[in-house]
Enzyme design. Structure first.
Site, PDB file in Angstrom:
ATOM      1  N   VAL A 161       0.869  -1.190   0.000  1.00  0.00           N
ATOM      2  CA  VAL A 161       0.000   0.000   0.000  1.00  0.00           C
ATOM      3  C   VAL A 161       0.903   1.235   0.000  1.00  0.00           C
ATOM      4  O   VAL A 161       2.117   1.115   0.095  1.00  0.00           O
ATOM      5  CB  VAL A 161      -0.934   0.045   1.232  1.00  0.00           C
ATOM      6  CG1 VAL A 161      -2.177  -0.757   1.031  1.00  0.00           C
ATOM      7  CG2 VAL A 161      -0.201  -0.369   2.495  1.00  0.00           C
ATOM      8  N   ALA A 178      -0.238   7.780  -1.984  1.00  0.00           N
ATOM      9  CA  ALA A 178      -0.337   9.243  -2.072  1.00  0.00           C
ATOM     10  C   ALA A 178       0.921   9.875  -1.507  1.00  0.00           C
ATOM     11  O   ALA A 178       1.463   9.419  -0.506  1.00  0.00           O
ATOM     12  CB  ALA A 178      -1.560   9.721  -1.291  1.00  0.00           C
ATOM     13  N   THR A 200       2.283  10.972   4.742  1.00  0.00           N
ATOM     14  CA  THR A 200       3.613  11.406   5.187  1.00  0.00           C
ATOM     15  C   THR A 200       4.676  10.301   5.200  1.00  0.00           C
ATOM     16  O   THR A 200       5.857  10.599   5.377  1.00  0.00           O
ATOM     17  CB  THR A 200       3.514  12.012   6.599  1.00  0.00           C
ATOM     18  OG1 THR A 200       2.623  11.229   7.393  1.00  0.00           O
ATOM     19  CG2 THR A 200       3.027  13.432   6.537  1.00  0.00           C
ATOM     20  N   LYS A 260      -1.649  15.087  -7.714  1.00  0.00           N
ATOM     21  CA  LYS A 260      -2.345  15.373  -6.456  1.00  0.00           C
ATOM     22  C   LYS A 260      -2.102  16.836  -6.085  1.00  0.00           C
ATOM     23  O   LYS A 260      -0.957  17.265  -5.947  1.00  0.00           O
ATOM     24  CB  LYS A 260      -1.785  14.438  -5.373  1.00  0.00           C
ATOM     25  CG  LYS A 260      -2.341  14.737  -3.995  1.00  0.00           C
ATOM     26  CD  LYS A 260      -1.818  13.754  -2.962  1.00  0.00           C
ATOM     27  CE  LYS A 260      -2.202  14.217  -1.567  1.00  0.00           C
ATOM     28  NZ  LYS A 260      -1.554  13.426  -0.524  1.00  0.00           N
TER      29      LYS A 260
END
Ligand code: FAD
Length: 496
Positions: free
Chosen positions: A46, A49, A343, A77
């Site tokens: 995973v 972003a 982050t 993004k």
């Protein structure tokens, strides 16, 4: 002083290959680099972003941005849309980039606060070029708005992190990194000083090294199993401890932003890639069962699922010492905070940059190691505070989870920040903390924390002039956003 001659990286996920690629580029001429990974174990799978700093990393490696997007099936993004956080059905953006343009000695938002105090109905996001473009699903690479001192769009990527790691692997191997396939089953410590001497593989190969980088993910084979670096648990601040991830078919327009939608005991992410949408539900197992969490996720997908949902358990927190003796932990082995503000990949990048700044020789100065650990802890703690804000600043009363979050005791560093803001909207970026005042402001205002006053300097300019200044800026952002091409056209043209 003898230089490090052999660096051994254990793990080939995003952390392992980002580290290998950067070290090969900068330290390659000095030192041999070996990376061991196990296909049988695989990666966490995973992490889609990013935040804008990823562009600097790619630039450091000399990667072409369009190629990165093509290879990783990436999209653009411009920020994150938060829905249901402050209260049910409320929504705001944490958009990257600036807000308005500072005027004189005061920050732009102080004039905006003044207008608000005068009762004008004006949205903070009218002054964010990123937010305006995001709402229209538009994107083009624009450094500056022509004829003005205003910056253009600030972007990051949504990408398939597995493909990104594969791409960096190709790149690193071309730079001389040696990859070994195999499962590490033993870590041998030096009997005199306790540093790592070698790692052994299942096939009995022994790999000796001078510097070991632990990129073995949640397993933390070196830093935890072998060196016993203590893990600090932050579940009392960030109560979510599980995630269920599932991809689904693409649907609707290609959005240039991540969605983070709060649910009854956690939140759901939606990350659009070129070929699918990544989805996941991050939740607290103390408030909702895995089955219920999965049902909530599956009933809130925009397209048909394309794989079985995957459950991932985690403990939010960080290692007190990311660097112990001759071993540095980078990535999940060093700590994890939920992907609410995307982050983790940035934390990998900044750990690499810190390691390069403090790159050791064979003596391993303890003072330098301590400095690395101090800077790492500061970075983790300041991001932690920013994430806690999203949970704490809520007025939802619909579930125990949200009521408990609103009632929780928060770190003093965060309560001081909130209280200072509540007075006259003062916000300060502490040292090198990741999130700027513009980021904090959007979440504070988005979650309805309003200051009592504003900076008196905003009163030194006549109200009509302030009104005109703000109106002009608003018109410029609106006009320029409308001129942009669509996000999907950009991807078709440059990145697919
Ligand atoms: P992993 O990907 O787990 O890699 C570990 C490596 O170690 C693998 O190659 C494995 O084979 C190897 N290994 C382990 N044991 C052995 C052994 N015994 N022998 C040999 N090799 C071994 N980050 C973001 O920035 N944005 C996001 O949107 C985001 N979303 C996330 C969502 C969730 C639910 C989770 C859990 C994380 C998310 N992250 C996100 C974090 C991101 O996934 C990780 O930071 C990133 O993938 C790095 O992982 P890693 O390389 O440290 O670990």
């Amino acid at each position: 002083m003898e230089n490090i001659q052999h660096i051994v990286i254990v793990g080939g996920g995003t952390a392992g290959w980002m580290t290998a690629a950067a070290l090969a580029k900068i330290i390659g001429p000095l030192s041999k680099i070996t990376l061991v990974e196990s296909e049988q174990i695989g990666t966490v799978g995973v992490g889609e972003a990013t935040i804008p700093s990823i562009r600097l990393f790619n630039q450091l490696l000399g990667l072409d941005e369009n190629e990165v997007l093509r290879k990783t099936k990436g999209t653009i993004k411009l920020g994150i849309e938060f829905t249901n956080w402050g209260r049910l059905r409320s929504s705001y953006l944490h958009a990257f980039g600036n807000l308005g343009l500072d005027l004189g000695m005061a920050k732009f938002y102080q004039y905006w606060l003044k207008q608000k105090h005068q009762g004008r109905d004006c949205s903070l996001w009218d002054y964010s070029f990123n937010a305006q473009a995001a709402r229209l699903n538009r994107f083009e690479r624009i450094e500056h708005i022509e004829g003005t001192p205003l910056s253009g769009l600030t972007h990051a990527f949504h990408f398939d992190a597995g493909l990104y790691a594969r791409y960096l692997r190709e790149h690193s191997e071309k730079q001389g990194v040696v990859r070994l396939e195999g499962k590490v089953n033993r870590v041998t410590l030096n009997s005199e000083d306790g540093s790592i001497e070698s790692v052994s593989l299942e096939n009995n190969d022994i790999i000796k090294g001078d510097l070991f980088i632990d990129c073995s993910g949640f397993k933390a084979l070196l830093i935890d199993d072998a060196l016993k670096s203590r893990y600090e648990d932050w579940t009392h601040y960030l109560p979510c401890d599980r995630a269920i991830a599932v991809p689904c078919e693409s649907a609707g327009e290609l959005l240039p932003y991540t969605k983070a939608t709060a649910r009854s005991a956690g939140w759901q992410w939606r990350i659009p890639l070129q070929h699918r949408i990544g989805n996941g539900h991050v939740f607290s197992s103390s408030y909702i069962s895995d089955d219920e969490a999965q049902a909530q996720l599956m009933s809130n997908l925009d397209g048909a699922p394309t794989a079985e949902p995957k459950l991932i358990k985690f403990t939010t927190g960080m290692r007190r010492e990311a660097w112990v003796k001759n071993c540095v932990a980078i990535g999940l082995s060093n700590g994890f905070m939920e992907p609410l503000e995307s982050t983790s990949i940035h934390l990998i990048q900044s750990a690499i940059s810190r390691l390069l700044t403090l790159f050791p020789n064979k003596e391993f100065s303890q003072l330098e190691i301590d400095e690395f650990n101090r800077q790492t802890a500061f970075e983790f703690e300041s991001i932690r505070d920013f994430l806690i804000l999203h949970y704490k600043a809520n007025s939802r009363t619909d579930t125990d989870f949200w009521r408990d979050c609103a009632d929780m005791t928060i770190p003093e560093s965060l309560s001081n920040k909130i209280e200072l803001f509540r007075e006259n909207g003062r916000l300060f970026r502490n040292n090198d903390e990741l999130f700027t005042d513009v980021g904090w402001l959007q979440v504070l205002i988005g979650q309805e924390i309003s200051p009592k006053g504003f900076h008196p300097i905003a009163d030194t300019i006549e109200a009509v002039k302030v009104d005109k200044y703000l109106d002009d800026l608003k018109q410029i952002f609106k006009r320029e956003a409308n001129k942009l091409g669509s996000h999907s056209d950009f991807i078709t043209r440059y990145a697919s």
